[in-house]
Design an enzyme around this catalytic site. Structure first.
Site, PDB file in Angstrom:
ATOM      1  N   TYR A 167       0.832  -1.210   0.000  1.00  0.00           N
ATOM      2  CA  TYR A 167       0.000   0.000   0.000  1.00  0.00           C
ATOM      3  C   TYR A 167       0.865   1.258   0.000  1.00  0.00           C
ATOM      4  CZ  TYR A 167      -4.538   2.246   0.605  1.00  0.00           C
ATOM      5  OH  TYR A 167      -5.685   2.977   0.421  1.00  0.00           O
ATOM      6  N   LYS A 187      -3.490   8.305   2.937  1.00  0.00           N
ATOM      7  CA  LYS A 187      -4.735   8.051   3.668  1.00  0.00           C
ATOM      8  C   LYS A 187      -4.612   8.504   5.123  1.00  0.00           C
ATOM      9  CE  LYS A 187      -7.361   6.117   0.496  1.00  0.00           C
ATOM     10  NZ  LYS A 187      -8.579   6.803  -0.017  1.00  0.00           N
TER      11      LYS A 187
END
Length: 255
Positions: free
Chosen positions: A155, A162
């Protein structure tokens, strides 16, 4: 009567009928909301227009969320058409494929800036433009992921973006609470979407979710849509600055 009868709002981030944003849109429309949609480019416009039409939407506007001017243009048009709005759905994120594939330490400066701009700052820019149209209050919901609070293999820079997005939710909520504008995030578990295809070992992540979550399964678009509907509706009138997990309980698993 539906939960969203008489309410109007705009959804950023529908790419196709597998998008999380599309699941949110379906739930909102089913409860009576009037929707506007945006698209990034001509290729996505061809997908978004028929989807929007299927939900009786008459406002479909171009918008590159990397441009303050294009974001403002969307809200100028909404003010012209509707006068006010009740909600905004921010479901956009982007990182270069190489910056997701390579080790995090190899993230390029340009790639880091791009991921932060599109995935996090765009929420700030949207909120700034939406505020004048929410004179009687409103609700803003964005989409996050567990990679914001723990390191998830593959990720990488998106997890950092995020994390910035979730922090932005809290700061915006603190600022806008007195205006009766609520800002929240839905942290969804892994779902097969166009965006997810760029994340390394995505099928493995789905398998791990099925193994380790208390509910022994992944979650659906519909479930993310229902959680977003709650946060956007008056049922959540006292909820702001929250990160609402919809991941079949994966984040509480002790395994």
């Amino acid at each position: 009567m539906g939960l969203m009868d008489g309410k109007r709002g705009v959804i950023f981030g529908v790419a196709n009928d597998k998008s999380i944003a599309w699941g949110v849109a379906q739930q909102l429309r089913a409860e009576g909301a009037e929707l506007a949609f945006t698209f990034l480019n001509e290729s996505l416009e061809k997908r978004v227009r028929p989807l929007a039409a299927s939900l009786d939407s008459k406002i479909i506007l171009p918008c590159d969320v990397g441009s303050d001017e294009e974001i403002q243009s969307v809200f100028d048009e909404l003010e012209k058409e509707w006068g006010t709005i009740d909600f905004v759905v921010h479901a956009v994120a982007f990182a270069n494929r190489d910056d997701l594939k390579n080790p995090f330490s190899q993230t390029s400066r340009e790639g880091f800036s791009l991921a932060m701009d599109i995935s996090a700052y765009s929420l700030v820019a949207m909120t700034r433009s939406a505020m004048p149209l929410m004179s009687k209050g409103g609700s803003i919901v964005t989409m996050s992921y567990l990679g914001a609070v723990m390191a998830v293999p593959g990720y990488n820079v998106m997890g950092v973006a995020k994390a910035a997005l979730e922090s932005s939710v809290r700061y915006l909520a603190a600022e806008l609470g007195e205006k009766n504008i609520r800002v929240n995030a839905v942290s969804a578990g892994p779902i097969k979407t166009l965006a997810a295809s760029g994340v390394g070992n995505f099928k493995e992540k789905l398998h791990i979710m099925e193994q380790r979550s208390p509910m022994k399964r992944t979650i659906s678009q519909e479930e993310v849509g229902k959680a977003s509907l709650y946060l956007l509706s008056d049922l959540a009138s006292g909820v702001t600055g929250e990160i609402h997990y919809v991941d079949a309980g994966f984040n509480i698993s002790a395994e």
